[in-house]
Design a protein around this motif. Structure first.
Motif, PDB file in Angstrom:
ATOM      1  N   ASN A  10     -15.621 -16.429   9.157  1.00 11.31           N
ATOM      2  CA  ASN A  10     -15.254 -15.443  10.166  1.00 11.31           C
ATOM      3  C   ASN A  10     -16.316 -15.423  11.269  1.00 11.31           C
ATOM      4  O   ASN A  10     -17.491 -15.643  11.009  1.00 11.31           O
ATOM      5  N   GLY A  11     -15.857 -15.146  12.480  1.00 14.74           N
ATOM      6  CA  GLY A  11     -16.791 -15.017  13.591  1.00 14.74           C
ATOM      7  C   GLY A  11     -17.104 -16.292  14.329  1.00 14.74           C
ATOM      8  O   GLY A  11     -17.860 -16.271  15.305  1.00 14.74           O
ATOM      9  N   LYS A  12     -16.517 -17.433  13.923  1.00 12.61           N
ATOM     10  CA  LYS A  12     -16.814 -18.696  14.588  1.00 12.61           C
ATOM     11  C   LYS A  12     -16.464 -18.652  16.068  1.00 12.61           C
ATOM     12  O   LYS A  12     -17.250 -19.081  16.923  1.00 12.61           O
ATOM     13  N   SER A  13     -15.266 -18.156  16.356  1.00 10.90           N
ATOM     14  CA  SER A  13     -14.803 -18.174  17.748  1.00 10.90           C
ATOM     15  C   SER A  13     -15.639 -17.250  18.624  1.00 10.90           C
ATOM     16  O   SER A  13     -16.060 -17.626  19.721  1.00 10.90           O
TER      17      SER A  13
ATOM     18  N   GLN B 116     -23.301  -9.282  13.600  1.00  9.29           N
ATOM     19  CA  GLN B 116     -23.695 -10.537  12.963  1.00  9.29           C
ATOM     20  C   GLN B 116     -23.449 -11.712  13.905  1.00  9.29           C
ATOM     21  O   GLN B 116     -24.289 -12.614  14.033  1.00  9.29           O
ATOM     22  N   ASN B 117     -22.300 -11.708  14.590  1.00 12.17           N
ATOM     23  CA  ASN B 117     -22.015 -12.757  15.567  1.00 12.17           C
ATOM     24  C   ASN B 117     -23.058 -12.769  16.675  1.00 12.17           C
ATOM     25  O   ASN B 117     -23.501 -13.837  17.120  1.00 12.17           O
ATOM     26  N   ALA B 118     -23.451 -11.576  17.128  1.00 14.76           N
ATOM     27  CA  ALA B 118     -24.466 -11.474  18.170  1.00 14.76           C
ATOM     28  C   ALA B 118     -25.787 -12.060  17.702  1.00 14.76           C
ATOM     29  O   ALA B 118     -26.472 -12.758  18.462  1.00 14.76           O
ATOM     30  N   CYS B 119     -26.144 -11.788  16.451  1.00 10.27           N
ATOM     31  CA  CYS B 119     -27.396 -12.335  15.911  1.00 10.27           C
ATOM     32  C   CYS B 119     -27.346 -13.864  15.864  1.00 10.27           C
ATOM     33  O   CYS B 119     -28.327 -14.536  16.212  1.00 10.27           O
TER      34      CYS B 119
ATOM     35  N   VAL C  76      -8.138 -10.731   4.411  1.00  9.48           N
ATOM     36  CA  VAL C  76      -8.627  -9.423   3.965  1.00  9.48           C
ATOM     37  C   VAL C  76     -10.041  -9.169   4.461  1.00  9.48           C
ATOM     38  O   VAL C  76     -10.371  -8.065   4.913  1.00  9.48           O
ATOM     39  N   ASP C  77     -10.902 -10.178   4.393  1.00  4.42           N
ATOM     40  CA  ASP C  77     -12.303  -9.968   4.769  1.00  4.42           C
ATOM     41  C   ASP C  77     -12.439  -9.623   6.242  1.00  4.42           C
ATOM     42  O   ASP C  77     -13.171  -8.696   6.613  1.00  4.42           O
ATOM     43  N   SER C  78     -11.743 -10.352   7.107  1.00  4.14           N
ATOM     44  CA  SER C  78     -11.867 -10.076   8.542  1.00  4.14           C
ATOM     45  C   SER C  78     -11.249  -8.729   8.892  1.00  4.14           C
ATOM     46  O   SER C  78     -11.758  -8.005   9.756  1.00  4.14           O
ATOM     47  N   ALA C  79     -10.164  -8.353   8.212  1.00  7.30           N
ATOM     48  CA  ALA C  79      -9.577  -7.033   8.457  1.00  7.30           C
ATOM     49  C   ALA C  79     -10.511  -5.926   7.972  1.00  7.30           C
ATOM     50  O   ALA C  79     -10.639  -4.876   8.617  1.00  7.30           O
TER      51      ALA C  79
END
Length: 465
Positions: A129-132, A301-304, A354-357
């Protein structure tokens, strides 16, 4: 376009004629190879024929005679749950099987680079999750700081569709497990691991295979610097495997929610603040709470991760912070759509598991939650701890009844369609509420893809308000 190197004068087969397959065929031809192409769909074959490609039935006996390599599109299974018959035939014929990601890494560097003042670099981002968001944010930060950059891979354009590198340019690639699993060449300068949660388990025969596919970017890619999210055991394991010791700053550890100590290079977010700590000393801090394009702990987390990648290139903390403030967010990923009478509308149609939601539910309070669709394996139990923020769930999709029954303890209304769900949520919402589309399911029961689902949500919101 990046002309493919290494196959001039040779015949190369291409299987799958979607975006990456067509680009591979064009780039091979541009590099002097003779591509022969095949797709299981008649319409794709006809389109390729009309574009001047030699369409050859690769399922026939002897089709690989004289073929130097087979290039496979990422959506085609090569091992699990079963190899595609054309791939099996290539194995039997001793023909190397590869993909467009590998062609890119083999072909990106050219003799022109000898005249550059600054060598171009590649940042590759993978994870569940968060790749994009991480990839797009890195690209945005680079552009805002005056660095030439291109964005490609699983986001934006295909890797072979980008322009040849300019002096000092940085290419940011989002890479899925489908892309890293098969590539024979993986040589990024900086590799980023966001996190790992169960997904695509049928394609990789379980979580271990899924982890192994993504790990290849680091273990076989040999990046100069690795940015690793360490909030799961797999990330901790990977960081440990890549590091030569506690003070090895070639590995940057990233976390959302926990303070990272030690002598190395650590970037973490706690209570909405990003901190960079290097050799035991805090170097910089950023308040992420008011950055609208990055709401919630998962985006922190994506920002980090993006911050860490950009720091490896020498960008200043202040320059990164200024760029983050102007980051608009990605469509269908915690995308702020509208606001009326104190009610916000957020489109997170990309929350297909489920995790991303669950991460989306943690990002907001007082949620009117639109959810449902084609369920993935594992059920919805992972969502139950986060339903305290949900005032009511509005369930869509063909499996809406079953989906609603699994939301134990939640007030769930079966709506079926997006239009009905948005209308009901708008009617119920009060000032301070967030109407959030975070389906926790695939879209294919009602839509061709998650983008169309998100666009329908936005259209229904506009119509309702």
């Amino acid at each position: 376009m990046i002309p493919v190197q290494g196959y001039a004068g040779q015949t190369v087969a291409v299987l799958g004629l979607g975006r990456s397959g067509r680009a591979s065929a064009l780039a091979l031809r541009e590099g002097g190879a003779t591509p022969v192409v095949w797709d299981d769909g008649q319409a794709a074959r006809d389109s390729a024929h009309d574009a001047g490609f030699d369409v050859v039935d690769l399922t026939k006996l002897g089709a690989f005679a004289g073929v130097a390599a087979l290039i496979v599109s990422p959506g085609i299974p090569h091992l699990y749950p079963a190899p595609h018959p054309v791939i099996a035939a290539a194995w039997d014929a001793g023909v190397p099987v590869d993909n467009d990601i590998s062609l890119f890494f083999r072909s990106f560097a050219t003799d022109d680079w000898d005249g550059f003042n600054t060598r171009p670099q590649v940042i590759a981002v993978t994870g569940s999750n968060g790749k994009s968001t991480t990839s797009a944010l890195i690209h945005h930060i680079l552009i805002e700081n005056g660095k030439p950059a291109q964005l490609a891979g699983n986001i934006g354009v295909g890797v072979l569709d980008i322009e040849p590198a300019h002096d000092g340019e940085v290419v940011v690639l989002e890479l899925s497990s489908y892309q890293t699993d098969l590539a024979r060449a993986l040589t990024p300068d900086v590799a980023v691991w966001t996190n790992l949660t169960p997904d695509h388990l049928d394609r990789h025969a379980g979580l271990g295979g899924y982890f192994a596919a993504k790990r290849r970017l680091f273990a076989e890619g040999g990046p100069d610097r690795a940015v690793i999210g360490v909030d799961e055991p797999e990330g901790l394991y990977l960081a440990n495997q890549l590091s030569e010791g506690r003070a090895d700053d070639r590995v940057l550890r990233v976390s959302s929610g926990q303070k990272l100590d030690g002598e190395g290079w650590n970037i973490f977010a706690r209570k909405g603040f990003l901190s960079e700590v290097r050799k035991g000393r805090q170097v910089a801090s950023i308040d992420l709470r008011e950055i609208r394009g990055l709401p919630g702990a998962h985006n922190h987390q994506n920002a980090c991760s993006a911050y860490a990648a950009c720091r490896t290139l020498g960008l200043s903390p202040k320059g990164i912070e200024r760029a983050m403030q102007s980051y608009p967010g990605l469509p269908h990923r915690s995308q702020h759509v509208a606001e009326r009478d104190g009610v916000s509308f957020v489109n997170d149609s990309k929350a297909t598991n489920v995790d991303s939601a669950a991460k989306a539910l943690q990002a907001f309070s007082n949620i009117r939650w639109i959810c449902g669709g084609l369920q993935k394996e594992g059920g919805l139990d992972g969502l139950l701890p986060y339903l305290g923020h949900v005032a009511r769930a509005y369930v869509i999709g063909r499996e809406a009844d079953s989906f609603a029954r699994q939301l134990s303890g939640a007030d769930a209304l079966v709506c079926g369609t997006m239009e009905a769900a948005v209308a009901a949520a708008v009617k119920d919402a009060q000032s301070g509420d967030v109407v959030l589309l975070a389906p926790a399911a695939a879209s294919f029961d009602q839509y061709d893809n998650f983008e169309l689902r998100g666009e329908d949500f936005m259209a229904c919101v506009r119509a309702a308000i």
